[in-house]
Design a protein around this motif. Structure first.
Motif, PDB file in Angstrom:
ATOM      1  N   ALA A  68      61.746  15.411  60.336  1.00 37.33           N
ATOM      2  CA  ALA A  68      63.096  15.449  60.887  1.00 37.33           C
ATOM      3  C   ALA A  68      64.121  15.658  59.782  1.00 37.33           C
ATOM      4  CB  ALA A  68      63.390  14.153  61.648  1.00 37.33           C
ATOM      5  N   LEU A  69      63.915  15.025  58.640  1.00 40.09           N
ATOM      6  CA  LEU A  69      64.857  15.165  57.531  1.00 40.09           C
ATOM      7  C   LEU A  69      64.862  16.581  56.957  1.00 40.09           C
ATOM      8  CD1 LEU A  69      64.352  11.781  55.641  1.00 40.09           C
ATOM      9  CD2 LEU A  69      66.400  12.534  56.870  1.00 40.09           C
ATOM     10  N   GLU A  70      63.727  17.258  56.990  1.00 40.74           N
ATOM     11  CA  GLU A  70      63.691  18.654  56.534  1.00 40.74           C
ATOM     12  C   GLU A  70      64.609  19.516  57.399  1.00 40.74           C
ATOM     13  OE1 GLU A  70      59.742  20.153  56.303  1.00 40.74           O
ATOM     14  OE2 GLU A  70      59.091  18.695  54.797  1.00 40.74           O
ATOM     15  N   ARG A  71      64.565  19.293  58.704  1.00 39.28           N
ATOM     16  CA  ARG A  71      65.444  20.037  59.609  1.00 39.28           C
ATOM     17  C   ARG A  71      66.899  19.654  59.371  1.00 39.28           C
ATOM     18  NH1 ARG A  71      63.776  20.046  65.716  1.00 39.28           N
ATOM     19  NH2 ARG A  71      65.529  21.514  65.651  1.00 39.28           N
ATOM     20  N   VAL A 103      85.870   7.182  51.099  1.00 38.62           N
ATOM     21  CA  VAL A 103      85.200   6.640  52.282  1.00 38.62           C
ATOM     22  C   VAL A 103      83.705   6.914  52.188  1.00 38.62           C
ATOM     23  CG1 VAL A 103      84.956   6.875  54.786  1.00 38.62           C
ATOM     24  CG2 VAL A 103      87.232   6.845  53.750  1.00 38.62           C
ATOM     25  N   ARG A 104      82.904   5.888  52.518  1.00 35.73           N
ATOM     26  CA  ARG A 104      81.446   6.037  52.523  1.00 35.73           C
ATOM     27  C   ARG A 104      80.900   5.526  53.856  1.00 35.73           C
ATOM     28  NH1 ARG A 104      78.198   3.316  49.045  1.00 35.73           N
ATOM     29  NH2 ARG A 104      76.829   5.107  48.732  1.00 35.73           N
ATOM     30  N   VAL A 105      80.040   6.345  54.489  1.00 37.21           N
ATOM     31  CA  VAL A 105      79.438   5.983  55.772  1.00 37.21           C
ATOM     32  C   VAL A 105      77.942   6.225  55.679  1.00 37.21           C
ATOM     33  CG1 VAL A 105      79.418   6.383  58.261  1.00 37.21           C
ATOM     34  CG2 VAL A 105      81.558   6.651  56.979  1.00 37.21           C
ATOM     35  N   TRP A 106      77.167   5.304  56.238  1.00 38.58           N
ATOM     36  CA  TRP A 106      75.709   5.413  56.233  1.00 38.58           C
ATOM     37  C   TRP A 106      75.207   5.613  57.651  1.00 38.58           C
ATOM     38  CZ3 TRP A 106      71.970   0.693  55.349  1.00 38.58           C
ATOM     39  CH2 TRP A 106      70.640   1.144  55.369  1.00 38.58           C
ATOM     40  N   SER A 107      74.446   6.685  57.857  1.00 40.60           N
ATOM     41  CA  SER A 107      73.704   6.917  59.102  1.00 40.60           C
ATOM     42  C   SER A 107      72.272   6.503  58.835  1.00 40.60           C
ATOM     43  CB  SER A 107      73.783   8.394  59.510  1.00 40.60           C
ATOM     44  OG  SER A 107      72.893   8.668  60.559  1.00 40.60           O
ATOM     45  N   ALA A 108      71.894   5.314  59.354  1.00 37.94           N
ATOM     46  CA  ALA A 108      70.608   4.716  58.995  1.00 37.94           C
ATOM     47  C   ALA A 108      69.433   5.252  59.799  1.00 37.94           C
ATOM     48  CB  ALA A 108      70.692   3.195  59.157  1.00 37.94           C
ATOM     49  N   ALA A 109      69.712   6.089  60.785  1.00 37.05           N
ATOM     50  CA  ALA A 109      68.645   6.746  61.560  1.00 37.05           C
ATOM     51  C   ALA A 109      69.083   8.180  61.791  1.00 37.05           C
ATOM     52  CB  ALA A 109      68.386   6.011  62.865  1.00 37.05           C
ATOM     53  N   ALA A 110      69.081   8.956  60.719  1.00 36.85           N
ATOM     54  CA  ALA A 110      69.705  10.278  60.711  1.00 36.85           C
ATOM     55  C   ALA A 110      68.972  11.313  61.538  1.00 36.85           C
ATOM     56  CB  ALA A 110      69.844  10.781  59.272  1.00 36.85           C
ATOM     57  N   SER A 111      67.667  11.110  61.773  1.00 39.41           N
ATOM     58  CA  SER A 111      66.867  12.037  62.563  1.00 39.41           C
ATOM     59  C   SER A 111      67.025  13.462  62.035  1.00 39.41           C
ATOM     60  CB  SER A 111      67.256  11.939  64.041  1.00 39.41           C
ATOM     61  OG  SER A 111      66.420  12.721  64.858  1.00 39.41           O
ATOM     62  N   THR A 112      67.327  14.421  62.900  1.00 37.76           N
ATOM     63  CA  THR A 112      67.432  15.825  62.496  1.00 37.76           C
ATOM     64  C   THR A 112      68.844  16.216  62.051  1.00 37.76           C
ATOM     65  OG1 THR A 112      67.591  16.327  64.867  1.00 37.76           O
ATOM     66  CG2 THR A 112      65.466  16.669  63.830  1.00 37.76           C
ATOM     67  N   GLY A 113      69.709  15.237  61.834  1.00 36.67           N
ATOM     68  CA  GLY A 113      70.988  15.496  61.168  1.00 36.67           C
ATOM     69  C   GLY A 113      72.231  15.531  62.018  1.00 36.67           C
TER      70      GLY A 113
END
Length: 290
Positions: free
Chosen positions: A163-166, A121-131
């Protein structure tokens, strides 16, 4: 208890003061140019009433460079189209409102869908923000797939590098994590102690399922590769105009499996924007038959 690093203090925004007290000059022309630049760079449409927000968020960048006029800051940006400061400019004007299992009705729908999927299964979170969203997806996959979850993959992307660092750190205030069911807290988080009291880290079996990367939905090429069983793009399209929304939806379509699901935010409606998707219900879309 596993050792976890201390939480980074949140960035402090400069308080919005009255026009008489402001020490930085933001003219009507400056604000218009900022609106144009963030639209060009990220597709974000800033309304007129966002002027106070723009002043508050970008003031820190001007002070960092020792500037007092927004016009000087913008001139410096435009003279250096590849400068790292563009990243800070975009980060400052990006909204990162998120939470674990936000819009909770979507996750049982995801669980029902992936339970029927064959293969990894593969899912994409296209606006992941802080996770919080991609980790919530990963937790749902673990709960649903059991041993099959070890082959599942969640891709989390966002334009905001801070945000991606967090998100990659996977460390959150305990008061935020406590809003979840106690069973999920125990299963999916490590609680800090001592000087780390009040923090929680996502367990490795969750974080290892998620791959984070920087992605601008307006970029001519995307680094993500399909197909996906589901795409989450929630509460992001509201910042784009309809032309941009339609273009992004057209690019989502070939990345979804034929029976894949597209999850939208509660205030978003794609039914009249793109013929590629039709509403299944509960702000979930499927590909239209061709």
């Amino acid at each position: 208890m596993n050792q976890i690093p201390p939480e980074q203090p949140p960035a402090q925004s400069w308080p919005v003061s009255s026009m008489l007290e402001r020490d930085l000059v933001l003219t009507d022309a400056d604000f218009a140019r900022i609106r144009e630049l963030i639209y060009q760079r990220a597709g974000i449409v800033l309304a007129e009433h966002k002027r106070e927000m723009v002043y508050s968020r970008l003031a820190k960048r001007l002070r960092h460079h020792g500037l007092t006029r927004f016009s000087d800051y913008l001139a410096r940006l435009e003279k250096q189209p590849t400068a790292r400061e563009w990243e800070s400019f975009t980060n400052a004007l990006t909204t990162n409102l998120t939470a674990f299992f936000r819009e909770a009705h979507h996750f049982p729908l995801l669980a029902d869908h992936v339970a029927k999927c064959r293969g990894p299964v593969r899912v994409w979170s296209a606006a992941a923000s802080t996770g919080e969203e991609p980790y919530s997806i990963a937790m749902t996959l673990i709960e649903t797939l059991g041993n099959r979850a070890k082959d599942a993959e969640v891709v989390g992307t966002d334009i905001d590098t801070e945000a991606l660092e967090r998100a990659r750190a996977g460390i959150y205030p305990m008061e935020q994590v406590r809003k979840l069911e106690e069973s999920r807290v125990k299963r999916f988080f490590l609680k800090g102690s001592g000087e780390r009291l009040g923090l929680a880290r996502v367990r490795p079996e969750v974080s290892e399922m998620v791959e984070f990367g920087t992605l601008n939905l307006l970029a001519p090429e995307w680094s993500v590769k399909g197909p996906f069983d589901a795409i989450f793009c929630r509460n992001t399209m509201i910042y784009f105009d309809k032309k941009t929304q339609a273009r992004i939806l057209e690019r989502f379509a070939p990345l979804l499996k034929p029976d894949g699901l597209l999850f939208a935010g509660h205030s978003e409606n794609f039914s009249y924007i793109s013929e590629r998707f039709r509403l299944r219900g509960q702000t979930v879309y499927v590909l239209s038959p061709r």
